[in-house]
Enzyme design. Structure first.
Site, mmCIF file in Angstrom:
data_model
loop_
_atom_site.group_PDB
_atom_site.id
_atom_site.type_symbol
_atom_site.label_atom_id
_atom_site.label_comp_id
_atom_site.label_asym_id
_atom_site.label_seq_id
_atom_site.Cartn_x
_atom_site.Cartn_y
_atom_site.Cartn_z
ATOM 1 C CG ASP A 116 72.642 46.312 31.776
ATOM 2 O OD1 ASP A 116 73.569 46.410 32.600
ATOM 3 O OD2 ASP A 116 71.521 46.810 31.947
ATOM 4 C CG ASP A 154 75.353 48.499 38.367
ATOM 5 O OD1 ASP A 154 75.731 49.507 38.978
ATOM 6 O OD2 ASP A 154 74.250 47.973 38.551
HETATM 7 N N1 GLY Z 1 72.821 46.101 37.286
HETATM 8 C C1 GLY Z 1 71.636 46.231 38.048
HETATM 9 C C2 GLY Z 1 71.729 45.740 39.429
HETATM 10 O O1 GLY Z 1 72.777 45.384 39.936
HETATM 11 O O2 GLY Z 1 70.683 45.700 40.046
#
Ligand code: GLY
Length: 402
Positions: A116, A174
């Site tokens: 992330d 993601d």
């Molecule tokens: N990256 C986590 C979400 O989109 O909830």
């Protein structure tokens, strides 16, 4: 006041913008003025209320604010939203607050156990550097990008997303959102291998995450010895085979950005296929704010996800500038932004724990953050407003002084 604004908008109303779009004349963009003014009030109050390093993330079911420490995956969004608020309004106080909230995240450059880092570092430090050009932001960005690249596995051809769970090498849709950071960092710090890793990740994800209809799986786990796919699952969607709304939004944004950074045509073609899946989906409501998953069946009671809508709007606006017939993407994004700027979604100034938007969904099946404000909904909403204003050549700084 209002007539001044009308006169201003009328005088800046152009025959067409860079990509040939018709520009609204008169005061047709009043919603834009209202939304940016609301954003400035909310951001100013939030920055006065919350402490740097414990950033507002969402609102708990009891109405209290949920704050998040630097290590949280959403930590970069609040400083990033402050930077966008500054760009939209020219309010120097917001720039000072953006700097204060960005520098409080100094420790995240050393985080190694998650993918992330794009969300965390590029939305905060990345915007800080983009807006100010101040080199104090560069070292954390370089360190974070090195840590992100360290998670790239050559055999798999992808960056590992998580270090938890039952998967051998999980990659989630993601993760495409981290690529813009790595493309940029590869060029900025002269590390072509970082740029190449980002591109390879995009190619691998295109091959394995997508179904025939261009919807995407959430989690793919790989075998690190063979590089083959082991599982196709979901973590936040309704089922393994469903189309989780924010996942589709991340995919659209990721391939639009991958094209922008690499100019590889297969990425823009893929982005257009994903856009078609989203825009033509029979479950897309008339107001264009998707339910949290496109495959939920109890449509009357299932919550909408404003965060997915904001990401889609921002991605479509960018896509609209990169293809010849971008008008359909621009129009869809404009419709989303108008809905998000209505009283149904836009907070009343001083309410909503100073978040800008209402009605997003974090992880419904975990009973977490359902029908609540989310800091990333606000971030992509302001990014989309900025893109919208740029395309239409509207100077919001001037408008907001009226
Ligand atoms: N990256 C986590 C979400 O989109 O909830």
């Amino acid at each position: 006041m209002k007539s001044l604004l009308s006169a201003f908008v009328a005088t800046i109303a152009l025959i067409g913008s860079a990509n040939g779009m018709t520009v609204t004349k008169g005061n047709g963009d009043d919603w834009l003025k209202k939304s940016t003014k609301t954003a400035v009030i909310q951001l100013t109050r939030a920055a006065q209320t919350y402490t740097p390093g414990m950033n507002p993330r969402s609102v708990n079911p009891d109405g209290t604010v949920r704050l998040a420490p630097p290590r949280d995956w959403t930590t970069g969004f609040f400083p990033g939203t402050l930077w966008y608020g500054y760009e939209l309004s020219g309010d120097k106080n917001l720039a000072a607050e953006a700097k204060r909230f960005t520098l409080a995240l100094d420790t995240i450059q050393y985080v190694k156990d998650t993918h992330d880092l794009g969300f965390m570092l590029y939305c905060s430090y990345g915007n800080a550097y983009r807006v100010t050009g101040d080199k104090i932001y560069l070292k954390p960005l370089e360190n974070g990008a090195a840590n992100l690249y360290a998670r790239f596995n050559k055999k798999v051809g992808a960056i590992r997303s998580w270090d938890f769970g039952h998967w051998q090498f999980p990659v989630i849709i993601d993760n495409l959102m981290n690529l813009e950071y790595l493309y940029w960092a590869g060029k900025e710090f002269n590390k072509p291998e970082w740029f190449d890793a980002a591109k390879t990740h995009a190619v691998t994800t295109m091959k394995n995450h997508f179904r025939k209809d261009y919807s995407s799986y959430h989690v793919i786990s790989y075998d690190t010895l063979s590089g083959k796919v082991l599982q196709r699952e979901t973590h936040q969607g309704l089922t393994n085979e469903s189309a989780w709304a924010r996942g589709q939004a991340w995919g659209l944004y990721g391939y639009t950005m991958s094209y922008k950074d690499t100019k590889d045509k297969k990425f823009i073609e893929h982005a257009e296929h994903i856009a078609a899946f989203i825009m033509n989906h029979p479950a897309m409501p008339a107001d264009k704010i998707p339910l949290w998953d496109f495959d939920v069946h109890n449509r009357d009671r299932s919550p909408r996800d404003a965060s997915a809508a904001a990401v889609i709007a921002s991605a479509l606006l960018d896509l609209s500038t990169q293809v010849k017939d971008g008008q359909k993407y621009f129009k869809f994004a404009e419709d989303i932004l108008k809905t998000l700027s209505s009283d149904e979604y836009l907070a009343k100034p001083g309410e909503n724990q100073f978040f800008i938007l209402k009605h997003s969904v974090g992880a419904l099946l975990y009973n977490s953050e359902i029908d609540t404000p989310l800091n990333y909904a606000d971030y992509y909403y302001l990014e989309a407003l900025k893109r919208y204003a740029e395309i239409k050549k509207i100077d919001l700084k001037t408008i907001n002084q009226s």
